[in-house]
Design an enzyme around this catalytic site. Structure first.
Site, PDB file in Angstrom:
ATOM      1  N   CYS A 125       0.835  -1.204   0.000  1.00  0.00           N
ATOM      2  CA  CYS A 125       0.000   0.000   0.000  1.00  0.00           C
ATOM      3  C   CYS A 125       0.869   1.253   0.000  1.00  0.00           C
ATOM      4  O   CYS A 125       1.958   1.265   0.564  1.00  0.00           O
ATOM      5  CB  CYS A 125      -0.873   0.039   1.239  1.00  0.00           C
ATOM      6  SG  CYS A 125      -1.950  -1.376   1.386  1.00  0.00           S
ATOM      7  N   ARG A 181       5.340   0.343  -6.239  1.00  0.00           N
ATOM      8  CA  ARG A 181       5.378  -0.449  -5.010  1.00  0.00           C
ATOM      9  C   ARG A 181       4.506  -1.697  -5.103  1.00  0.00           C
ATOM     10  O   ARG A 181       4.650  -2.611  -4.286  1.00  0.00           O
ATOM     11  CB  ARG A 181       4.887   0.403  -3.824  1.00  0.00           C
ATOM     12  CG  ARG A 181       5.815   1.532  -3.476  1.00  0.00           C
ATOM     13  CD  ARG A 181       5.129   2.515  -2.573  1.00  0.00           C
ATOM     14  NE  ARG A 181       4.853   1.975  -1.256  1.00  0.00           N
ATOM     15  CZ  ARG A 181       5.673   2.072  -0.218  1.00  0.00           C
ATOM     16  NH1 ARG A 181       6.819   2.689  -0.346  1.00  0.00           N
ATOM     17  NH2 ARG A 181       5.342   1.565   0.948  1.00  0.00           N
ATOM     18  N   TRP A 188      -2.718  -2.761  -1.662  1.00  0.00           N
ATOM     19  CA  TRP A 188      -2.249  -4.108  -2.001  1.00  0.00           C
ATOM     20  C   TRP A 188      -2.996  -5.027  -1.035  1.00  0.00           C
ATOM     21  O   TRP A 188      -2.752  -4.995   0.170  1.00  0.00           O
ATOM     22  CB  TRP A 188      -0.738  -4.191  -1.789  1.00  0.00           C
ATOM     23  CG  TRP A 188      -0.096  -5.449  -2.266  1.00  0.00           C
ATOM     24  CD1 TRP A 188       0.263  -5.765  -3.542  1.00  0.00           C
ATOM     25  CD2 TRP A 188       0.293  -6.559  -1.460  1.00  0.00           C
ATOM     26  NE1 TRP A 188       0.852  -7.002  -3.571  1.00  0.00           N
ATOM     27  CE2 TRP A 188       0.879  -7.516  -2.314  1.00  0.00           C
ATOM     28  CE3 TRP A 188       0.187  -6.863  -0.097  1.00  0.00           C
ATOM     29  CZ2 TRP A 188       1.364  -8.736  -1.849  1.00  0.00           C
ATOM     30  CZ3 TRP A 188       0.673  -8.068   0.357  1.00  0.00           C
ATOM     31  CH2 TRP A 188       1.256  -8.991  -0.516  1.00  0.00           C
ATOM     32  N   ASN A 202      -1.684   2.034   5.614  1.00  0.00           N
ATOM     33  CA  ASN A 202      -0.742   1.024   5.125  1.00  0.00           C
ATOM     34  C   ASN A 202      -0.309   0.227   6.344  1.00  0.00           C
ATOM     35  O   ASN A 202       0.081   0.815   7.352  1.00  0.00           O
ATOM     36  CB  ASN A 202       0.453   1.730   4.468  1.00  0.00           C
ATOM     37  CG  ASN A 202       1.598   0.786   4.145  1.00  0.00           C
ATOM     38  OD1 ASN A 202       1.419  -0.435   4.104  1.00  0.00           O
ATOM     39  ND2 ASN A 202       2.774   1.343   3.916  1.00  0.00           N
ATOM     40  N   GLY A 203      -0.374  -1.105   6.250  1.00  0.00           N
ATOM     41  CA  GLY A 203       0.032  -1.943   7.378  1.00  0.00           C
ATOM     42  C   GLY A 203      -1.054  -2.965   7.683  1.00  0.00           C
ATOM     43  O   GLY A 203      -1.972  -3.166   6.885  1.00  0.00           O
ATOM     44  N   GLU A 233      18.411 -16.724  -7.787  1.00  0.00           N
ATOM     45  CA  GLU A 233      17.995 -15.370  -8.153  1.00  0.00           C
ATOM     46  C   GLU A 233      17.456 -15.350  -9.594  1.00  0.00           C
ATOM     47  O   GLU A 233      16.448 -14.708  -9.877  1.00  0.00           O
ATOM     48  CB  GLU A 233      19.180 -14.410  -7.977  1.00  0.00           C
ATOM     49  CG  GLU A 233      18.959 -12.994  -8.431  1.00  0.00           C
ATOM     50  CD  GLU A 233      17.790 -12.277  -7.769  1.00  0.00           C
ATOM     51  OE1 GLU A 233      17.242 -12.772  -6.766  1.00  0.00           O
ATOM     52  OE2 GLU A 233      17.398 -11.214  -8.290  1.00  0.00           O
ATOM     53  N   LYS A 263      13.703 -14.244 -10.635  1.00  0.00           N
ATOM     54  CA  LYS A 263      13.412 -13.188 -11.631  1.00  0.00           C
ATOM     55  C   LYS A 263      12.436 -13.716 -12.669  1.00  0.00           C
ATOM     56  O   LYS A 263      11.483 -13.044 -13.026  1.00  0.00           O
ATOM     57  CB  LYS A 263      14.691 -12.780 -12.367  1.00  0.00           C
ATOM     58  CG  LYS A 263      15.597 -11.684 -11.985  1.00  0.00           C
ATOM     59  CD  LYS A 263      15.190 -10.451 -11.382  1.00  0.00           C
ATOM     60  CE  LYS A 263      14.517 -10.586 -10.071  1.00  0.00           C
ATOM     61  NZ  LYS A 263      15.119  -9.965  -8.934  1.00  0.00           N
ATOM     62  N   GLU A 315       8.947 -14.151 -11.170  1.00  0.00           N
ATOM     63  CA  GLU A 315       8.338 -12.862 -10.797  1.00  0.00           C
ATOM     64  C   GLU A 315       7.701 -12.155 -11.997  1.00  0.00           C
ATOM     65  O   GLU A 315       6.593 -11.645 -11.882  1.00  0.00           O
ATOM     66  CB  GLU A 315       9.419 -11.917 -10.227  1.00  0.00           C
ATOM     67  CG  GLU A 315       9.740 -12.133  -8.777  1.00  0.00           C
ATOM     68  CD  GLU A 315      10.824 -11.165  -8.273  1.00  0.00           C
ATOM     69  OE1 GLU A 315      10.714 -10.743  -7.125  1.00  0.00           O
ATOM     70  OE2 GLU A 315      11.767 -10.835  -9.016  1.00  0.00           O
ATOM     71  N   HIS A 363      19.309 -36.210  -7.171  1.00  0.00           N
ATOM     72  CA  HIS A 363      18.547 -36.562  -5.968  1.00  0.00           C
ATOM     73  C   HIS A 363      17.082 -36.150  -6.093  1.00  0.00           C
ATOM     74  O   HIS A 363      16.422 -35.919  -5.086  1.00  0.00           O
ATOM     75  CB  HIS A 363      19.188 -35.923  -4.735  1.00  0.00           C
ATOM     76  CG  HIS A 363      20.582 -36.396  -4.492  1.00  0.00           C
ATOM     77  ND1 HIS A 363      20.888 -37.709  -4.192  1.00  0.00           N
ATOM     78  CD2 HIS A 363      21.777 -35.745  -4.562  1.00  0.00           C
ATOM     79  CE1 HIS A 363      22.189 -37.835  -4.056  1.00  0.00           C
ATOM     80  NE2 HIS A 363      22.757 -36.663  -4.282  1.00  0.00           N
ATOM     81  N   LYS A 385       6.886  -3.931  -4.331  1.00  0.00           N
ATOM     82  CA  LYS A 385       8.303  -3.569  -4.309  1.00  0.00           C
ATOM     83  C   LYS A 385       8.829  -3.518  -2.881  1.00  0.00           C
ATOM     84  O   LYS A 385       9.932  -3.934  -2.586  1.00  0.00           O
ATOM     85  CB  LYS A 385       8.449  -2.186  -4.966  1.00  0.00           C
ATOM     86  CG  LYS A 385       9.862  -1.666  -5.021  1.00  0.00           C
ATOM     87  CD  LYS A 385      10.634  -2.371  -6.089  1.00  0.00           C
ATOM     88  CE  LYS A 385      12.079  -1.968  -6.139  1.00  0.00           C
ATOM     89  NZ  LYS A 385      12.875  -3.028  -6.783  1.00  0.00           N
TER      90      LYS A 385
END
Ligand code: G6P
Length: 608
Positions: free
Chosen positions: A2, A27, A74, A99-100, A481, A485, A488, A504, A603
């Site tokens: 948010c 964000r 969000w 926000n929170g 990573e 990416k 995402e 394995h 973000k």
């Protein structure tokens, strides 16, 4: 996550608010809304989807006024619907953005319902606005009612609240979620981050935990958690303002990928000489380097992957034990802290809720000291850590982290060498490593030259549904990573394994439909990795090999070869990251996804 913007001015604030929301889009969010306070009352628009949907409403039904609050949501409690979008109202008197997460929203909701309050959304936020409304029955002053109400909340919040009939001020507050005050001339602002306000001011006040702020046109009055008035310093923003400009690039992500040679150089600047790491970069208090015997690294997401690389460097160069852990796990377990342990957090934003909570917990556990490697100088993480090493990447807008990651690695390499020097690393080896680092920006630039080739590789890749990334040593976290990416921004399911683990389990997945991305630098693991690749080839898997020429690998049937510059092995994780960023980017573009704002992601993750 948010985002909040709030304004009080002598002019109409709707355009300022909408521009602020656009600047917060990076964000991550799924709906947005604005409330404007004018002489006739408080009026709002809310919309699901992009801020453009909100702009369309404003164009159809303009709202004018000189005080306003705005929000990108969000979703946490309740789906992304218009009813759940902020601002939330109590009657037509109060409007609030938040926000929170309010952890005790259920008992509060029950209490407020019993008092006759009607809830129109599924959000935890709505309890706050009713709570303030209820407090105003015994305490009609908005500021005091907000202070009294916040004391009843458990969890994290940053809020902005406006009151009908009060055209001279609005109130904002923060505890656990970011909020900054912007100072203007006869106008003042709040926002979740500075970028949201750079079109109107470059003067900022960073609020402390528990601060409540009263904003009028010509005054900003801050009260601390105890209700005492406080003076907080004003800082002038010094990031490059064109961070919010895509320039010649189609997406922020691509712009940020291409900025890497420059920002890695900025990260190295003043931290290394021709022959040495300059320990002054840790500030006056660099004495910890001599005392440290253990390192605990805690971070989330991409930053966690940077920490995993650092473990290899620290144990290899300094011979000190290093553990790396995701913050959301660390914060909820009993941690044994060996003597003289450095607590090192990594965060591009410095506002990640789990990382902050881990830091606060660590401060009670008797660590030697706390060091934050972070990209945002004004962030909560920086302010709450004893020591800081800034990554100097400049604002990163694309949700998928690129330049923030490679500069974290650069800062971690500086830190690893500095610790190693105090633990027996010879001056000769230090010089060799530092000279390798000086060539890093040029090698990153060289790695970018493969862009056109990688774009072709991406065309071949984009119809895949799964992918397996393999690496050994420091290439394993880089494989992680790379796979992060890809998932995402292209939504392709991807996993990463240390190549030695292939047999394995994951080998069972390998057939002609499973692309394998192998990171193959020319180092002492090369022969072992080549054997792993044989295992894949023997099962018909299609191999995408990222390697330097000296490996003697090249394109052939079932192998698509991409050249990565040959570098000193210490630099391999940074240089090998570049082609993987480009691959994910081009695959996402081919697939037509929202590269800079991928679905469901944020973000800066300011809630747990
Ligand atoms: C979010 C971002 C990631 C980032 C992670 C940790 O999930 O989308 O890119 O790696 O948060 O963020 P931090 O700011 O602490 O590095």
């Amino acid at each position: 996550m948010c985002g909040i913007v709030g304004v009080i001015a002598c002019r109409n604030v709707s355009k300022i608010l909408i521009e602020g929301l656009s600047r917060l889009e990076y964000r991550g969010y799924d709906s947005s809304g604005i409330a404007i306070n004018n002489e006739d009352g408080v009026y709002s628009h809310r919309a699901v989807g992009k801020v453009q949907a909100l702009k369309d409403k404003f164009e159809a039904y303009p709202l004018d006024g000189k005080i306003g609050i705005a929000h990108t949501r969000w979703a946490t409690h309740g789906k992304p619907t218009e009813a759940n979008a902020h601002p939330h109202f109590s009657g037509d008197d109060l409007a609030l953005v938040h926000n929170g997460i309010i952890e005790n929203h259920e008992p509060l909701r029950r209490e407020l319902k019993a008092k006759g309050y009607e809830f129109k959304s599924e959000t935890d936020t709505e309890v706050i606005v009713h709570l303030i409304h209820d407090a105003m029955k015994s305490q009609p002053d908005l500021l005091k009612a907000v202070q009294a109400s916040l004391a009843k909340l458990e969890g994290a919040f940053a809020i902005g609240v406006v009151q009908k009939d009060d055209n001279e001020r609005f109130i904002a507050a923060r505890k656990g979620s970011p909020l900054v005050v912007g100072v203007g001339i006869e106008e003042n602002f709040v926002a979740s981050d500075q970028l949201a306000l750079l079109h109107v001011t470059d003067q900022f006040i960073f609020l402390e935990e528990g601060d409540v702020v009263e904003l009028s046109r010509d005054q900003v009055t801050i009260y601390d958690a105890k209700g005492e008035p406080q003076e907080r310093p004003i800082s002038v923003f010094n990031h490059n303002i064109d961070a919010t400009d895509k320039g010649e690039y189609r997406h922020y992500m691509m712009k940020e990928i291409y900025e890497q040679p420059k920002v890695i150089a900025a990260c190295l600047d003043g931290r290394i000489s021709e022959t040495k790491v300059l320990t002054s970069c840790f500030g006056a208090d660099s004495g910890f380097l001599k005392e440290v015997e253990n390192i605990h690294i805690v971070a989330c997401g991409t930053s966690y992957h940077a920490g995993m690389v650092a473990k290899y460097w620290i144990e290899d160069l300094a011979g000190l034990p290093c553990t790396v852990e995701v913050a959301s796990e660390y914060r909820y377990r009993k941690v044994a802290v060996p003597k003289n342990t450095l607590f090192l957090t990594l965060s591009q934003s410095g506002e990640t809720a789990d990382t902050l909570a881990a830091l606060r917990m660590a401060k009670e556990l008797g660590y030697l000291t706390t060091l934050a490697i972070c990209n945002v100088p004004s962030s909560t993480l920086v302010r709450e850590s004893a020591l800081t090493l800034l990554t100097n990447a400049g604002a990163e807008i694309g949700v998928a982290s690129t330049k923030a990651f490679t500069t974290q690695l650069t800062a971690l390499l500086i830190t690893s060498i500095a610790i190693a020097v105090e633990n027996g690393l010879s001056a000769e080896k230090e010089k060799e490593l530092v000279q390798a680092m000086r060539s890093l920006p040029a090698y990153v630039d060289l790695a970018l030259k493969e862009d056109a080739h990688i774009k072709n590789v991406a065309d071949r890749f984009a119809n895949k549904h799964n992918a397996l990334f393999l690496g050994r040593g420091t290439m394993f976290p880089i494989a992680l990573e790379g796979s992060l990416k890809l998932k995402e921004i292209s939504y392709i399911h991807a996993e990463a394994y240390p190549a030695g683990e292939l047999k394995h389990g994951p080998l069972a997945l390998v057939d002609e439909n499973m692309p394998i991305i192998a990171l193959v630098p020319h180092n002492d693991m090369l022969d072992k990795l080549k054997s792993n690749l044989q295992e894949v080839a023997a099962r018909g898997g299609e191999l995408y090999v990222f390697a330097d020429k000296d490996t003697d690998l090249h394109s052939e049937e079932n192998i698509i070869f991409t050249e990565v510059p040959k570098v000193d092995s210490i630099l391999e994780p940074i240089v090998h990251t570049i082609p993987l960023q480009l691959l994910s980017y081009h695959v996402a573009v081919v697939k037509g996804t929202d590269v800079d704002q991928p679905r469901n992601l944020a973000k800066s993750v300011t809630v747990e």
